[in-house]
Design an enzyme around this catalytic site. Structure first.
Site, PDB file in Angstrom:
ATOM      1  N   PHE A 244       0.867  -1.184   0.000  1.00 29.89           N
ATOM      2  CA  PHE A 244       0.000   0.000   0.000  1.00 29.89           C
ATOM      3  C   PHE A 244       0.897   1.224   0.000  1.00 29.89           C
ATOM      4  O   PHE A 244       1.729   1.389   0.895  1.00 29.89           O
ATOM      5  CB  PHE A 244      -0.879  -0.023   1.259  1.00 29.89           C
ATOM      6  CG  PHE A 244      -1.951   1.038   1.308  1.00 29.89           C
ATOM      7  CD1 PHE A 244      -3.272   0.723   1.017  1.00 29.89           C
ATOM      8  CD2 PHE A 244      -1.651   2.346   1.662  1.00 29.89           C
ATOM      9  CE1 PHE A 244      -4.270   1.680   1.075  1.00 29.89           C
ATOM     10  CE2 PHE A 244      -2.632   3.317   1.710  1.00 29.89           C
ATOM     11  CZ  PHE A 244      -3.950   2.982   1.428  1.00 29.89           C
ATOM     12  N   ILE A 246       1.233   5.607  -1.275  1.00 29.09           N
ATOM     13  CA  ILE A 246       0.874   6.871  -1.910  1.00 29.09           C
ATOM     14  C   ILE A 246       2.186   7.607  -2.175  1.00 29.09           C
ATOM     15  O   ILE A 246       3.022   7.732  -1.273  1.00 29.09           O
ATOM     16  CB  ILE A 246      -0.035   7.731  -1.002  1.00 29.09           C
ATOM     17  CG1 ILE A 246      -1.326   6.987  -0.665  1.00 29.09           C
ATOM     18  CG2 ILE A 246      -0.325   9.078  -1.661  1.00 29.09           C
ATOM     19  CD1 ILE A 246      -2.250   6.732  -1.834  1.00 29.09           C
ATOM     20  N   GLN A 251       1.206  12.743  -0.481  1.00 30.34           N
ATOM     21  CA  GLN A 251       1.071  12.331   0.921  1.00 30.34           C
ATOM     22  C   GLN A 251       0.606  13.491   1.802  1.00 30.34           C
ATOM     23  O   GLN A 251       0.765  14.653   1.457  1.00 30.34           O
ATOM     24  CB  GLN A 251       2.404  11.771   1.428  1.00 30.34           C
ATOM     25  CG  GLN A 251       2.751  10.431   0.820  1.00 30.34           C
ATOM     26  CD  GLN A 251       4.114   9.908   1.244  1.00 30.34           C
ATOM     27  OE1 GLN A 251       4.770  10.479   2.123  1.00 30.34           O
ATOM     28  NE2 GLN A 251       4.560   8.826   0.628  1.00 30.34           N
ATOM     29  N   GLY A 254      -4.696  13.071   2.738  1.00 31.84           N
ATOM     30  CA  GLY A 254      -5.858  12.215   2.934  1.00 31.84           C
ATOM     31  C   GLY A 254      -6.094  11.195   1.836  1.00 31.84           C
ATOM     32  O   GLY A 254      -7.092  10.473   1.858  1.00 31.84           O
ATOM     33  N   HIS A 255      -5.178  11.086   0.870  1.00 33.32           N
ATOM     34  CA  HIS A 255      -5.393  10.143  -0.230  1.00 33.32           C
ATOM     35  C   HIS A 255      -5.202   8.690   0.215  1.00 33.32           C
ATOM     36  O   HIS A 255      -5.839   7.791  -0.352  1.00 33.32           O
ATOM     37  CB  HIS A 255      -4.465  10.476  -1.391  1.00 33.32           C
ATOM     38  CG  HIS A 255      -4.727  11.818  -1.994  1.00 33.32           C
ATOM     39  ND1 HIS A 255      -5.940  12.137  -2.580  1.00 33.32           N
ATOM     40  CD2 HIS A 255      -3.960  12.943  -2.073  1.00 33.32           C
ATOM     41  CE1 HIS A 255      -5.890  13.391  -3.013  1.00 33.32           C
ATOM     42  NE2 HIS A 255      -4.703  13.901  -2.717  1.00 33.32           N
ATOM     43  N   GLY A 256      -4.345   8.461   1.200  1.00 27.81           N
ATOM     44  CA  GLY A 256      -4.207   7.105   1.729  1.00 27.81           C
ATOM     45  C   GLY A 256      -5.512   6.629   2.350  1.00 27.81           C
ATOM     46  O   GLY A 256      -5.947   5.492   2.140  1.00 27.81           O
ATOM     47  N   SER A 257      -6.161   7.508   3.121  1.00 31.94           N
ATOM     48  CA  SER A 257      -7.458   7.169   3.713  1.00 31.94           C
ATOM     49  C   SER A 257      -8.499   6.898   2.629  1.00 31.94           C
ATOM     50  O   SER A 257      -9.324   5.988   2.757  1.00 31.94           O
ATOM     51  CB  SER A 257      -7.939   8.312   4.617  1.00 31.94           C
ATOM     52  OG  SER A 257      -7.149   8.390   5.789  1.00 31.94           O
ATOM     53  N   GLU A 279      -1.600  -7.533   5.762  1.00 27.92           N
ATOM     54  CA  GLU A 279      -0.364  -8.284   5.961  1.00 27.92           C
ATOM     55  C   GLU A 279       0.690  -7.420   6.652  1.00 27.92           C
ATOM     56  O   GLU A 279       1.126  -6.413   6.098  1.00 27.92           O
ATOM     57  CB  GLU A 279       0.180  -8.763   4.608  1.00 27.92           C
ATOM     58  CG  GLU A 279       1.526  -9.475   4.701  1.00 27.92           C
ATOM     59  CD  GLU A 279       2.124  -9.772   3.333  1.00 27.92           C
ATOM     60  OE1 GLU A 279       3.219 -10.358   3.276  1.00 27.92           O
ATOM     61  OE2 GLU A 279       1.505  -9.394   2.314  1.00 27.92           O
TER      62      GLU A 279
END
Length: 437
Positions: A244, A246, A251, A254-257, A279
């Protein structure tokens, strides 16, 4: 001869850029910088020390077309030692990790950027989208994901998530261009095998309207996640988030959320998927997961009402009693739920928890942690019986989770270790809850 003078830090020398066509660059705001950022790790390419030997004033430019990720590699230096086994051969080394068709002619690369800007389209099926105002993008871990901005506004930016597999036409070739980011930004990251046919992917793109041609939209790569399905008895799968990321220019926005939310919504929408697992998550991703899972539960009125009683949700749908920023008008203090007002207890009712866990498709340990955080958020610090029940509930889970380790200790040491772990867990819960509003 000093070796230091000929040794370069690979992370500093290596510069990455997401290159846009001139018309697309003209649509950017001053805070948006997508070129000249650096990797976090280069040891998979240049060795454990992340040093490059044999050059002075070394600069390595690896540029990507911002959407198609076509690549251009250029190495510059003022001096180089004669070739020997000690001198690092940079271009041959990097070429082992990227597709062979990378450009070395910048003019031809820029022609490719121009072509791909209007011709590249994401691979796969769109599964999620959200919109941002270009003028008000703010950095921060708790940036909201607004959904209601008008797509007709020329100063809004759309973001879209696409789901793909190896069978998606053209995606395997595209993945070979983007997989380098895993080595550069995920500690311990490695390439996945195309021979393992069951891999799935969620890729996030920025969809940008050109100011000069408002009817033209171009796509730009933001980040992605790899997903692996495991068999779950009797005839479903568990979908595991494996990688996972970004990219740095995107970064803290809020794009990871948003990408995590897209994956979770995809899981909920597919009956064949039993639950979402992760994982070996890094600490930063675990925090992101906790924050988003908590916000999802806090926004679920039925869950909150059943869990903490009718006072957990107000008549107009706003949260009270410590959920959100609900305040008691009398003294300005956050309300707390009385013990026994709902299924959360403490102790929480296990059959009720399992029903909700199954319906929400959250892995067991993660769901238990979320429940413990929510109880802590709502619990009255002055209620000694609730405090004791909560302590026993958390310690029981910790005991089962760390059973083999604890059994190696005598009874007194075991009790002491369990209490230390409990206090550490609660402190971390308070830290996480401090970021959830």
């Amino acid at each position: 001869m000093s070796t230091t003078a000929w040794t370069t830090d690979a992370n500093e020398a290596f510069a990455l850029s997401l290159v846009r066509a001139p018309e697309d660059k003209a649509s950017l705001w001053s805070r948006e910088v997508y070129e000249g950022f650096h990797p976090t790790f280069t040891y998979p390419i240049f060795g454990e020390e992340e040093k490059i030997y044999g050059y002075k004033d070394l600069s390595i430019d690896l540029k990507f077309a911002s959407g198609s990720l076509a690549q251009y590699l250029h190495v510059r230096h003022s001096e180089r030692l004669p070739s020997s086994s000690a001198v690092d051969e940079i271009e041959p080394t990097i070429s082992k990790f990227i597709p062979a068709e990378f450009f070395t002619d910048e003019e031809k690369f820029l022609e490719r950027v121009e072509h791909d800007a209007v011709n590249f389209k994401p691979y796969g099926e769109k599964i999620y989208s959200y919109t941002r105002a270009a003028t008000t993008l703010t950095k921060g871990k708790n940036v909201a994901i607004p959904q209601l901005l008008s797509p007709e506004d020329q100063e809004t930016v759309d973001f879209e998530v696409y789901h793909s597999t190896w069978k998606t036409p053209g995606f395997s070739e595209y993945h070979r261009r983007m997989q380098l980011f895993v080595l550069l930004y995920i500690e311990g990251g490695s390439y996945i095998s195309e021979d393992e046919e069951t891999w799935e992917f969620a890729v996030l793109y920025e969809k940008r309207r050109r100011r000069s041609s408002p009817d033209v939209f171009t796509y730009h790569f933001v980040g992605y996640s790899t997903l692996y399905p495991f068999y779950c008895f009797p005839e479903r799968v568990r979908l595991r988030v494996s990688q996972f990321l970004i990219l740095p220019p995107y970064q803290q926005d809020g794009h990871g959320s948003a990408l995590y939310t897209a994956i979770y919504q995809y899981v909920l929408a597919h009956p064949s998927i039993a639950e979402l697992t992760v994982e070996d998550p890094a600490e930063a991703f675990e925090d992101l997961r906790d924050r988003n899972d908590l916000k999802m539960l806090l926004a679920n009125e039925k869950f909150m009402r059943e869990g903490f009683g009718p006072e957990a949700v107000s008549s107009n749908g706003g949260k009270v009693g410590g959920v959100g920023n609900g305040r008691s008008k009398a003294r300005g203090k956050a309300r707390t739920m009385r013990i026994g007002a709902g299924k959360m207890g403490p102790p929480a009712e296990r059959s009720w928890l399992e029903k909700w866990r199954t319906d929400l498709k959250i892995a067991g340990r993660q769901f238990n942690r979320l429940v413990e955080m929510l109880i802590l958020k709502h619990m009255d610090p002055a209620d000694e019986r609730a405090q004791r029940s909560y302590r026993l509930q958390v310690k029981e889970r910790l005991y089962r989770f760390n059973y083999e380790l604890l059994m190696q200790l005598d009874k007194q040491e075991r009790q002491q270790k369990l209490e230390e772990t409990f206090q550490s867990v609660v402190a971390d819960y308070r830290r996480i809850l401090g970021h959830v509003h």
